[in-house]
Write a protein that holds these residues in place. Sequence first.
Motif, PDB file in Angstrom:
ATOM      1  N   LEU A 887       0.846  -1.186   0.130  1.00 38.17           N
ATOM      2  CA  LEU A 887      -0.144   0.011  -0.030  1.00 38.17           C
ATOM      3  C   LEU A 887       0.788   1.212  -0.067  1.00 38.17           C
ATOM      4  CD1 LEU A 887      -2.738  -1.118   2.576  1.00 38.17           C
ATOM      5  CD2 LEU A 887      -2.992  -0.543  -0.064  1.00 38.17           C
ATOM      6  N   ALA A 888       2.168   1.157   0.551  1.00 38.42           N
ATOM      7  CA  ALA A 888       2.896   2.261   0.462  1.00 38.42           C
ATOM      8  C   ALA A 888       3.766   2.249  -0.777  1.00 38.42           C
ATOM      9  CB  ALA A 888       4.065   2.226   1.641  1.00 38.42           C
ATOM     10  N   GLY A 889       3.562   1.448  -1.786  1.00 37.17           N
ATOM     11  CA  GLY A 889       4.082   1.414  -2.985  1.00 37.17           C
ATOM     12  C   GLY A 889       5.542   0.571  -3.079  1.00 37.17           C
ATOM     13  N   ASP A 890       5.920  -0.149  -2.171  1.00 41.31           N
ATOM     14  CA  ASP A 890       7.234  -0.744  -2.000  1.00 41.31           C
ATOM     15  C   ASP A 890       6.997  -2.158  -2.672  1.00 41.31           C
ATOM     16  OD1 ASP A 890       9.721  -1.791  -1.696  1.00 41.31           O
ATOM     17  OD2 ASP A 890      10.093  -0.870   0.277  1.00 41.31           O
ATOM     18  N   THR A 891       6.827  -2.519  -3.632  1.00 40.02           N
ATOM     19  CA  THR A 891       6.372  -3.745  -4.150  1.00 40.02           C
ATOM     20  C   THR A 891       7.376  -4.983  -3.857  1.00 40.02           C
ATOM     21  OG1 THR A 891       6.950  -3.370  -6.295  1.00 40.02           O
ATOM     22  CG2 THR A 891       4.643  -3.087  -5.711  1.00 40.02           C
ATOM     23  N   ALA A 892       8.581  -4.535  -3.990  1.00 38.58           N
ATOM     24  CA  ALA A 892       9.777  -5.344  -3.730  1.00 38.58           C
ATOM     25  C   ALA A 892       9.740  -5.875  -2.344  1.00 38.58           C
ATOM     26  CB  ALA A 892      10.929  -4.729  -4.018  1.00 38.58           C
ATOM     27  N   ARG A 893       9.619  -4.976  -1.320  1.00 42.75           N
ATOM     28  CA  ARG A 893       9.424  -5.300  -0.036  1.00 42.75           C
ATOM     29  C   ARG A 893       8.224  -6.312   0.382  1.00 42.75           C
ATOM     30  NH1 ARG A 893      12.208  -3.933   4.603  1.00 42.75           N
ATOM     31  NH2 ARG A 893      13.454  -2.255   3.533  1.00 42.75           N
ATOM     32  N   ALA A 894       7.399  -6.019  -0.409  1.00 40.63           N
ATOM     33  CA  ALA A 894       5.943  -6.707  -0.139  1.00 40.63           C
ATOM     34  C   ALA A 894       6.115  -8.001  -0.402  1.00 40.63           C
ATOM     35  CB  ALA A 894       5.024  -5.721  -1.030  1.00 40.63           C
ATOM     36  N   TRP A 909      -6.211 -25.598   8.952  1.00 39.40           N
ATOM     37  CA  TRP A 909      -7.339 -24.923   8.508  1.00 39.40           C
ATOM     38  C   TRP A 909      -6.955 -23.337   8.780  1.00 39.40           C
ATOM     39  CZ3 TRP A 909      -9.801 -21.436  12.031  1.00 39.40           C
ATOM     40  CH2 TRP A 909     -10.816 -20.899  11.172  1.00 39.40           C
ATOM     41  N   PHE A 910      -6.266 -22.967   9.668  1.00 33.86           N
ATOM     42  CA  PHE A 910      -5.699 -21.719  10.225  1.00 33.86           C
ATOM     43  C   PHE A 910      -4.827 -21.180   9.025  1.00 33.86           C
ATOM     44  CE2 PHE A 910      -3.050 -18.801  11.902  1.00 33.86           C
ATOM     45  CZ  PHE A 910      -4.028 -17.711  12.378  1.00 33.86           C
ATOM     46  N   GLY A 911      -3.718 -22.186   8.728  1.00 35.57           N
ATOM     47  CA  GLY A 911      -2.466 -21.924   8.094  1.00 35.57           C
ATOM     48  C   GLY A 911      -2.986 -21.783   6.765  1.00 35.57           C
ATOM     49  N   THR A 912      -3.854 -22.770   6.181  1.00 37.13           N
ATOM     50  CA  THR A 912      -4.372 -22.503   4.929  1.00 37.13           C
ATOM     51  C   THR A 912      -5.144 -21.097   4.476  1.00 37.13           C
ATOM     52  OG1 THR A 912      -4.576 -25.063   4.592  1.00 37.13           O
ATOM     53  CG2 THR A 912      -5.664 -23.586   3.044  1.00 37.13           C
ATOM     54  N   GLY A 913      -5.847 -20.758   5.426  1.00 35.60           N
ATOM     55  CA  GLY A 913      -6.745 -19.494   5.311  1.00 35.60           C
ATOM     56  C   GLY A 913      -5.516 -18.368   4.894  1.00 35.60           C
ATOM     57  N   GLU A 914      -4.559 -18.366   5.853  1.00 35.97           N
ATOM     58  CA  GLU A 914      -3.497 -17.212   5.888  1.00 35.97           C
ATOM     59  C   GLU A 914      -2.746 -17.460   4.484  1.00 35.97           C
ATOM     60  OE1 GLU A 914      -2.814 -14.632   7.235  1.00 35.97           O
ATOM     61  OE2 GLU A 914      -4.420 -14.987   8.663  1.00 35.97           O
ATOM     62  N   THR A 915      -2.514 -18.711   4.031  1.00 33.98           N
ATOM     63  CA  THR A 915      -1.835 -18.945   2.720  1.00 33.98           C
ATOM     64  C   THR A 915      -2.593 -18.097   1.638  1.00 33.98           C
ATOM     65  OG1 THR A 915      -0.420 -20.569   3.859  1.00 33.98           O
ATOM     66  CG2 THR A 915      -0.627 -20.650   1.180  1.00 33.98           C
ATOM     67  N   LEU A 916      -3.916 -18.500   1.835  1.00 30.13           N
ATOM     68  CA  LEU A 916      -4.609 -17.904   0.540  1.00 30.13           C
ATOM     69  C   LEU A 916      -4.640 -16.439   0.586  1.00 30.13           C
ATOM     70  CD1 LEU A 916      -8.232 -19.204  -0.160  1.00 30.13           C
ATOM     71  CD2 LEU A 916      -7.704 -16.795  -0.015  1.00 30.13           C
ATOM     72  N   ARG A 917      -4.716 -15.778   1.832  1.00 32.61           N
ATOM     73  CA  ARG A 917      -4.618 -14.351   1.952  1.00 32.61           C
ATOM     74  C   ARG A 917      -3.389 -13.964   1.264  1.00 32.61           C
ATOM     75  NH1 ARG A 917      -7.880 -16.000   6.253  1.00 32.61           N
ATOM     76  NH2 ARG A 917      -9.927 -15.265   6.097  1.00 32.61           N
ATOM     77  N   VAL A 918      -2.282 -14.643   1.473  1.00 33.36           N
ATOM     78  CA  VAL A 918      -0.916 -13.953   1.006  1.00 33.36           C
ATOM     79  C   VAL A 918      -0.741 -14.364  -0.529  1.00 33.36           C
ATOM     80  CG1 VAL A 918       1.432 -14.711   1.263  1.00 33.36           C
ATOM     81  CG2 VAL A 918       0.179 -14.909   3.105  1.00 33.36           C
ATOM     82  N   LEU A 919      -1.523 -15.209  -0.914  1.00 33.00           N
ATOM     83  CA  LEU A 919      -1.581 -15.466  -2.375  1.00 33.00           C
ATOM     84  C   LEU A 919      -2.479 -14.232  -3.061  1.00 33.00           C
ATOM     85  CD1 LEU A 919      -2.136 -19.185  -2.999  1.00 33.00           C
ATOM     86  CD2 LEU A 919      -0.264 -17.796  -3.724  1.00 33.00           C
ATOM     87  N   LEU A 920      -3.411 -14.107  -2.376  1.00 35.86           N
ATOM     88  CA  LEU A 920      -4.242 -12.603  -2.792  1.00 35.86           C
ATOM     89  C   LEU A 920      -3.164 -11.298  -2.755  1.00 35.86           C
ATOM     90  CD1 LEU A 920      -7.768 -12.981  -1.297  1.00 35.86           C
ATOM     91  CD2 LEU A 920      -6.862 -13.875  -3.552  1.00 35.86           C
ATOM     92  N   GLY A 921      -2.461 -11.221  -1.762  1.00 33.61           N
ATOM     93  CA  GLY A 921      -1.338 -10.328  -1.830  1.00 33.61           C
ATOM     94  C   GLY A 921      -0.604 -10.039  -2.788  1.00 33.61           C
ATOM     95  N   LEU A 922       0.032 -11.283  -2.966  1.00 33.90           N
ATOM     96  CA  LEU A 922       0.913 -11.410  -4.364  1.00 33.90           C
ATOM     97  C   LEU A 922       0.397 -10.969  -5.403  1.00 33.90           C
ATOM     98  CD1 LEU A 922       2.874 -14.551  -2.876  1.00 33.90           C
ATOM     99  CD2 LEU A 922       3.949 -12.619  -3.459  1.00 33.90           C
ATOM    100  N   GLY A 923      -0.897 -11.493  -5.619  1.00 33.76           N
ATOM    101  CA  GLY A 923      -1.706 -11.229  -6.957  1.00 33.76           C
ATOM    102  C   GLY A 923      -1.730  -9.567  -7.083  1.00 33.76           C
ATOM    103  N   ARG A 924      -2.235  -8.928  -5.997  1.00 34.06           N
ATOM    104  CA  ARG A 924      -2.257  -7.515  -6.014  1.00 34.06           C
ATOM    105  C   ARG A 924      -1.006  -6.833  -6.440  1.00 34.06           C
ATOM    106  NH1 ARG A 924      -6.735  -8.137  -1.417  1.00 34.06           N
ATOM    107  NH2 ARG A 924      -8.424  -7.194  -2.489  1.00 34.06           N
TER     108      ARG A 924
END
Length: 1020
Positions: A887-894, A909-924
């Motif tokens: 969100l700060a524009g630093d995609t390399a650090r992200a 279950w907990f870890g899979t949910g977090e992994t999924l959200r991380v993938l959404l972050g990588l996609g963004r």
Amino acid sequence: MRFGLLGPVEIRTDAGGSVDPGGERQRTLLALLLLHTGRGVGTGRLIEGLYGDEPPAGAANALQAQVSRLRRRVEALGARVESVPFGYRLDTGPATVDVHLFEDAARAGRTALAAGEYGRAAELLREGLALWRGNAFEDLAPAAFAAGEARRLEEARLNAREDLAAAELELGGGAVLVPELRGLIAAHPLRERPYGLLMRALRAAGRTAEALTVHEDARRTLAERLGTDPSPDLAALHLELLRPEGAAAPRPLPARLTSFVGRENDLEQLDGLLRTARLVTLTGPGGAGKTRLAQEAAERRRGQVCYVELAPVRDAAGLPYAVLAALGVRESGFPDRAGGADALERLLSALAACPGLLVVLDNCEHLVEGAAALAVRLLGAHPDLRVLATSREALSITGETLVTVEPLGRAAAVRLFTDRATAVRPGVDLRPGGEGHARAERLCAALDGLPLALELAAARLRTLTVGELADRLGDRLGGPGDDRFRLLSRGDRTKEPRHRTLRAVVEWSWELLDAAEQRLARRFTVFAGAVTADAVRQVCAADDAEDVLASLVEKSFVTATDGRYRMLETIRAFCAERLGAEEETFRTAHTAYFLDLAERAEPHLRGAAQLRWLDRLEAEHTDLLAAVRHGDAATSLRLLACLSWYAPLRGRAGELAQAARAVLETVGPRPPEGLAEEYVLCLLAAVDHRAGPHGTAADDELTARADRLVADLIGTLRRPHTLTLWSLAAGPRTSTGAPPEAEAAYGDSSPWAAALLRMGRAYQQLFAGRPGAAEEDFTAALTGFRATGDRWGIANSLDPLATFAHWRGDHARALALLDEALVLVTELRAPEETADMLMRRGHVLLHAGRPREAVALFTRSAELSRSVGVPDKAAGALRGLGDAARLAGDTARARLHYEAAVAVGTDSWFGTGETLRVLLGLGRTALAEGDRAGAEECFGQAAVLAAGQPGRLIPAELAEARAEACAPERAAELLGEAEALRGALVLGDLDVVRTREAARSGLTEESYRAAYERGRRARA
């Protein structure tokens, strides 16, 4: 004479009488001269002070007239106004003027405060502040000099008040300081220090939730009125308040109640070895002093030490749990939060947060193979770790350095005996050259210099003289007086002589106990840990337990610390041999006592007395598990059922699982008559907390058996938490809630049970995309849990309610709810849950436009997760750091943070949910870099994971993320789908808000609404 400026100008005689200081010009002139006591003040400065920037014509003559009048007034009181080349000087000492007295006291008080002399600082500051009678120069016209000096002095006064509050806090102040500090903040809302002091005072008073709201008030006030954020110091204090006490803090070395005598060379040797060797094992017979030597060596070493007492551990499977407990790390709590690490994996992860740690494994001999295997794993995983072990035999692993703990030399043995003897019998004469010293030398030689033997012998000096003691033991081995060491010739002659010597001395000490002492010492051996006198009285059928225990402590058969009693293992083994036929009787009494304790405690684990009873059970944890092991099938099942809620609340589920599996082996595949619910709880306790993809086939079979039994028991269950543990055993379920029979069984049984049912139903509503009904149920659950005082229930209701507030964009409300929840999980000493709450709070702050604070919380959450051995729990925090960078524009650090989050995640279950959200972050992140193909790949991987997740929340998040990559019309449709899936419009998420605005800007309002509605209908 005394002069006062801290209030209306005043003059007082030494006798206390008041003298008229004259009119306003006279008072002003006096004030100007008093501020510079003993120094001259120029005529220009005096004229400016009297008449301002535009003095009248003849001001110099007017000044002379004013000086003359003042001179006459003060000379009558013994002071003088003198002329100097450039002006005038008042000849009086600083000690006569309250301003100077105050400034001296404030300066000295601050110096004392900085030096840690809090009592002296408080005394000085109180004296200085007591000089104030109002506002400085209160009765003078607002001339430039008066206004400026008044501001300066008022600033000094405020600093002194804050310094005094800081000193009083260090002296134990808390609640009493709160009103004054609130008053300071109300009068001076832009001063930061009072906010911090108030936060500390509230924390000291046990009002941490209020302290957290003070920080929020400070942040809001500073932002609105100054446009700034809180200082780093205030932000650090805020993080300190959020830090759970006791989380991952290694257990300190046991307090030593006696001095350490001799072995100086051994200590120097160990100090050198521990700098180079990674595993050092102290070997030697029981009673040689291995444990004490290890403790002293560890005490002298710089850096953290983790002391692990292995004597109470009964099998090798319990070793990782013992080290986790000593390290201050809770086991995984409830299954849905467990994160997927077994005890050893968790231990290895936790140790990564403790560089340079020395682990002391004490008393390894009964589990030597398991201890050796554990040491190999610890040392192999952490190259900077050191292990110091004590054992009667070597661990026999590569890299082990052995140190044989020999008996004390003659001089050291006599010094030890003399030290203990004089403590027992003050005035005993054992000085060199005397007969007593010679007898002590021969006695120490007879006892082979074994420290435990010397301690036992010295304890007898309460009733015997040194001569009598030597005669009883046999002053000359083999001589006519040797009526005890004939025992040296008994038993296995292949053993080391000092083994036989120690046994002889213990037996000699035993035979000198009276009948009541022997009886209690025998029966005491059924206890596994340190226990209270009440437990001893009831289990050992000893009405005079306290008196007899005191006698056994005096005679070194039992140790006493903080009101709890424990027997040394060497002596326990000896006394247990003499329990004989009584063993079954007193083991039964032991089990009955701890079953009764658990049954009394169990209802309180869900109420306002929760913390007290949790602490009580934790203090008895070792003996509670021993009672489970030694009880018959029915008793063990009942005891396990009582402990099944305590164990996850206190992070003891792994140890309980070991005991539960052993009980199931004894009980068999079917529950005893009338104990079906207890059997279900035993099954659930035995399930590996790595449920789902990480679970074993055996775990699946246990869960399936529990499922079948619960289906038959619905409507007849008696324990309110049975359904909770059952529903959590394999992660969240997709049913519509508890069966009607359960509602009927639990609904009216207790407020806690009713609240628990509402919470369960609320989660089902949430997963089904009905947030309105879910929020209503969570609110009702919160009300119910508040009525009972259950911190766990309150916190777990506040958490989702904060989510709803965040969705609505009400960040202040979300933060307030999370702050209260944080206080509660901290009180429960639940670092995993605390890490979760910190992470959630960080996400709210990030989307509220406060990224710096968010990053601090994400960082703290990740550190806390690692320190308690659950790095996968850090995935959410690392994802938060990735979001903040993106969100700060630093995609390399992200990308770095997102990739780190994926690396520590698991497929629970907990870890899979977090992994999924991380993938959404990588996609963004890929979208931000213009890589649409990369984004679609990430979103596609997330979609695969989402297909296996329960409920409608994850698909909603996936739809919102994919909308960012689409043309406006398709983006609007996906946003509509997301709202239909979740059942709510998200207003508090920066990514979603930005996507919505982009879609609106690319379409007419009519087209946007039409597309949005198509999406809603598609997922309705």
